[in-house]
Write a protein that holds these residues in place. Structure first.
Motif, PDB file in Angstrom:
ATOM      1  N   TRP A 112       0.856  -1.181   0.000  1.00  0.00           N
ATOM      2  CA  TRP A 112       0.000   0.000   0.000  1.00  0.00           C
ATOM      3  C   TRP A 112       0.896   1.235   0.000  1.00  0.00           C
ATOM      4  CZ3 TRP A 112      -5.185  -0.757  -0.403  1.00  0.00           C
ATOM      5  CH2 TRP A 112      -5.690  -2.005  -0.023  1.00  0.00           C
ATOM      6  N   TRP A 300      -4.842   5.883   0.606  1.00  0.00           N
ATOM      7  CA  TRP A 300      -4.008   4.712   0.437  1.00  0.00           C
ATOM      8  C   TRP A 300      -4.394   3.983  -0.846  1.00  0.00           C
ATOM      9  CZ3 TRP A 300       0.252   3.470   3.121  1.00  0.00           C
ATOM     10  CH2 TRP A 300       0.453   4.094   4.348  1.00  0.00           C
ATOM     11  N   HIS A 301      -3.381   3.597  -1.613  1.00  0.00           N
ATOM     12  CA  HIS A 301      -3.588   2.873  -2.862  1.00  0.00           C
ATOM     13  C   HIS A 301      -2.726   1.613  -2.864  1.00  0.00           C
ATOM     14  CE1 HIS A 301      -5.791   6.175  -4.820  1.00  0.00           C
ATOM     15  NE2 HIS A 301      -4.938   6.973  -4.209  1.00  0.00           N
ATOM     16  N   HIS A 302      -3.262   0.548  -3.432  1.00  0.00           N
ATOM     17  CA  HIS A 302      -2.529  -0.715  -3.451  1.00  0.00           C
ATOM     18  C   HIS A 302      -1.772  -0.895  -4.761  1.00  0.00           C
ATOM     19  CE1 HIS A 302      -1.829  -5.121  -3.483  1.00  0.00           C
ATOM     20  NE2 HIS A 302      -1.731  -4.937  -2.177  1.00  0.00           N
ATOM     21  N   PRO A 328      -8.908  -0.078   0.007  1.00  0.00           N
ATOM     22  CA  PRO A 328      -8.175   0.081   1.276  1.00  0.00           C
ATOM     23  C   PRO A 328      -9.037  -0.132   2.517  1.00  0.00           C
ATOM     24  CG  PRO A 328      -8.578   2.214   0.244  1.00  0.00           C
ATOM     25  CD  PRO A 328      -8.983   1.170  -0.755  1.00  0.00           C
TER      26      PRO A 328
END
Length: 783
Positions: A112, A300-302, A328
């Motif tokens: 993340w 938040w980004h994966h 997320p």
């Protein structure tokens, strides 16, 4: 600006590169950012990373390393940069403690990422960060600003060759560029003034559209991976390339500027000269459809990075990367428009099949504000939380809900009916790695409208199953622990069986995370609809799959119920059809199937099977009420009729040639061509099998009417059985465990045991022959 919970900065409804985050707050304080992070690994002091306190940039200057490892309750994080006017023009790097990314083995990284973005329209994000593979050492770093700590450093280079030499050598980088660099320095400006330094890497391939200058990179082409698609570079973007390769850069042009960074005897030397500025080729370009901030947006980004190693004669591996591919909040996988693949040459990274390992890690940087911008412009709080790291355990998880009555997979397109039996399956897979997937724990998130009856965890190495106690389920959650998975135990299968509540409802999608100490995987069960049944029938779990011995009786039990009180035992019939292995069909009429009313208003029935056929038999059961034409339902069961049969045999028993002396003697078998054998194959569900033998004796081959003066005997230790025309017991097997077995009855025979020939003194010399009739039987289980 607002101050939230002390020192926490939040932007509400503020434009960033034309994007507006309306009604949502984002944070820049590192501690608060980490407290809002998704679940991740503990990486502090775990031997994953080297974080030197200082770095040496491309000019040989010692710079403070802005990167650090933060500890959190749900996860630890690698912080690369920090928001604020005190953190302009910083650079950071964190590297694996050793070169352990093997370019000749498949690898995966799952993480993340967070970037805080700008606070106002005149407060732009920092430069960004990059995932990097490199073979230059654990303190590698190039420079701050648009270099992101990995690309070449402009403007001090005089050629693309010089520019490539200022980058991290032997490297490949996947950049997450959060501040577009398409600035040409002003003529006659002072290059010592960083606000006027060239910042043109994102000019890419110059072009023109509608009479305006535009800049292009190369995007992934899913239709033909060997032909990339030209795409315009606008706003924040993701791209990849080789930072030290001179072909990565193009000399865009020159500008006449004062030289403001030389001195003689302490006096500043100013001189007019032409200074080059450069663009950077962008491959595997990912971007938003407009200039919106899809990376540095305070969320938040994966990221999933999957590397496939070269095989055979191939000289390049393939790196596939996707951005924003998980939610997320839930951890559930989701579709994403941001996906690409790029080829990676191990040779360009100074690696080979005999020396395959390189460092992996992250670099990041901030820049300077330009005229008219806030003092914090060009900075951002950026950090990474890990789910899986290379060189550890490459793992994944899947989930599936199956309607056992229909055999279909239940999902948003395929509903399930009330009272149906279902099976929920999670599969945890160990794909690759150098260490075990360790200390795996999970709190299974289960569908709400199912009553669970049993569960277990089985393993691919056939080790003992772990039984799950469904009584421990609370609020649709069940805490479990899974044994370590590795190359020898590659899969764990978690199964739960239950019955769907007979209501009309929709069960929401649920995601379960499987958290190991060194890797995390998650699986999402799709939402599904439950259709309420007015009339339903089901066979009991205990009768679904029955092992019995062939030609013995069995009983199949089940229930039916209805919302309509008019349904009774009198107006409902249950019929069954048996289809055996050989295709024989046997119908059991409804008048032979008794029905009893239960206290809860449902009805129980019992189907008697007088003799179970040998092998597998399908049982189809149909219940029908005359109250309504729609009141019918069916279910199936299986009967396994266990048998005992003869298997392979070596054929005739030959006895040794013997000279008769007029005295009685016992002749042993001639096993010179191998011992005699006779196999018994048993699939009995219970009980044991017996073996008996009988014979009419031996007679002369030449004079058939002449019998041998002697007998065939069976000897077992001191016990001797003389075979005659009546079946004589030879052996009895152990009690069956229900597992098919093969037994060679002669496996322990010796020269003085088993079938022997006992000859009397009056025997006449001749060639003799005879037959033994072997008979198999079964006896009930002995309690």
């Amino acid at each position: 600006m607002l101050t939230v919970a002390g020192a926490v900065l939040a932007g509400i409804g503020l434009g960033v590169f034309g994007n507006t985050v309306v009604g949502e707050a984002y944070y820049t304080d590192p501690g608060t950012v980490l407290s809002h992070a998704p679940q991740g690994l503990q990486v502090h002091n775990q031997g994953y990373f080297e974080v030197p306190s200082s770095l040496t940039d491309a000019q040989g200057n010692t710079v403070n390393n802005s990167a650090s490892v933060l500890e959190g309750s749900k996860a630890d994080a690698v912080q690369l940069s920090t928001y604020g006017d005190k953190y302009t023009n910083t650079g950071g790097a964190v590297w694996s403690q050793s070169p352990n990314f093997d370019l000749y083995q498949n690898q995966r990284a799952s993480m993340w990422v967070y970037a805080s973005g700008g606070m106002t329209s005149d407060d732009l994000p920092g430069s960004g960060f990059a995932f990097v593979l490199q073979n230059s050492g654990a303190s590698a770093f190039s420079g701050s600003g648009e270099s992101l700590g990995v690309w070449g450093v402009d403007p001090r280079s005089t050629s693309v060759k010089d520019l490539g030499e200022t980058a991290i050598q032997h490297s490949w980088a996947l950049e997450f560029d959060t501040n577009v660099n398409q600035k040409i320095p002003a003529a006659m400006g002072n290059l010592a003034d960083k606000t006027n330094a060239p910042s043109a890497f994102d000019m890419g391939e110059p072009g023109e559209s509608n009479g305006k200058d535009v800049y292009y990179g190369w995007g992934f082409n899913p239709g033909d991976e060997n032909k990339q698609i030209q795409q315009q570079i606008i706003g924040q973007h993701i791209a990849s390339g080789y930072p030290a390769d001179s072909s990565t850069y193009k000399d865009v042009g020159t500008v006449s500027c004062f030289n403001g960074y030389g001195s003689v005897l302490g006096a500043l030397q100013l001189g007019l000269g032409n200074y080059h500025y450069y663009s950077q080729e962008h491959y595997g370009l990912l971007k938003a459809s407009d200039s919106s901030a899809f990376i540095a947006d305070g969320a938040w980004h994966h990221i999933t990075v999957d590397y496939t190693a070269p095989v055979g004669t191939e000289t390049e591996g393939t790196m596939a990367y996707s951005f924003d591919d998980k939610d997320p909040k839930t951890g559930a996988s989701k579709s994403t428009e941001w996906f690409a693949k790029q080829k990676i040459s191990p040779e360009k990274l100074g690696a080979s099949s005999t020396n395959p390992n390189v460092y992996w890690g992250f670099t990041g940087s901030t820049g300077y504000p330009t005229t008219g911008q806030s003092g914090s412009s060009g900075t951002e709080t950026s950090m990474v939380v890990f789910e899986q790291v290379p060189n550890e355990a490459d793992v994944n998880a899947t989930s599936e809900l199956t309607d056992e009555k229909t055999g279909t997979v239940v999902d948003s397109s395929h509903p399930v009916s009330g009272n149906d039996q279902v099976k929920l399956t999670y599969k945890l897979n160990y794909e690759n790695g150098n260490v075990d997937w360790k200390t795996i724990k999970s709190s299974l998130n289960l569908p709400a409208n199912i009553v669970w009856s049993k569960g277990q965890i089985s393993y691919s190495d056939n080790s003992k199953d772990d039984v799950l106690n469904v009584a421990d389920i609370s609020n649709d959650k069940l805490d479990i622990s899974v044994q370590n998975l590795n190359k020898n135990k590659k899969q764990a299968v978690i199964t739960l069986e239950g019955k769907v509540n007979n209501i009309k409802a929709t069960d929401a999608a649920v995601t379960t995370s499987f958290n190991g100490s060194n890797a995390i995987a998650s699986a999402t069960l799709d939402k599904f609809n439950i259709n309420q049944r007015s009339f339903s029938m089901s066979i009991d779990d205990a009768s679904k799959d029955i092992n019995v011995n062939a030609n013995t009786p069995a009983k199949i039990t089940g229930t039916f119920s209805a919302n309509d009180t008019k349904v009774t035992a009198e107006n409902t019939k249950v019929a069954a059809r048996l289809t055996s292995k050989d295709g024989t069909v046997t119908d059991i009429d409804s008048d032979k199937i008794p029905i009893v009313k239960n206290g809860d208003g449902s009805y129980s029935f019992t189907i008697p099977v007088d003799k179970v056929p040998a092998g597998d038999t399908a049982v189809d059961v149909v219940a029908t009420s005359s109250v309504s034409s729609g009141y019918t339902d069916e279910d199936t069961a299986k009967l396994h009729g266990g048998t005992v049969t003869f298997g392979a045999t070596s054929g005739k028993i030959i006895f040794k040639k013997t000279v008769l002396t007029g005295k009685g003697t016992t002749i042993s078998r001639d096993d010179s061509n191998g011992p005699w054998s006779l196999n018994v194959d048993s699939s009995l569900a219970s009980g044991a099998w017996t073996l008996s033998a009988r014979t009419t004796g031996m007679h002369s081959v030449n004079v058939p009417s002449q019998s041998l003066d002697g007998n065939l005997i069976y000897k077992n230790g001191d016990d001797v059985t003389t075979l005659n025309t009546v079946d004589s017991p030879i052996m009895t097997s152990p009690q069956s465990t229900g597992t098919p077995t093969e037994t060679n009855i002669a496996s322990d025979w010796t020269n003085d045991s088993g079938i022997l020939l006992d000859v009397n003194g009056g025997a006449v010399s001749d060639d003799y022959i005879g037959e033994i009739t072997w008979t198999l039987g079964s006896v009930p289980k002995v309690n």
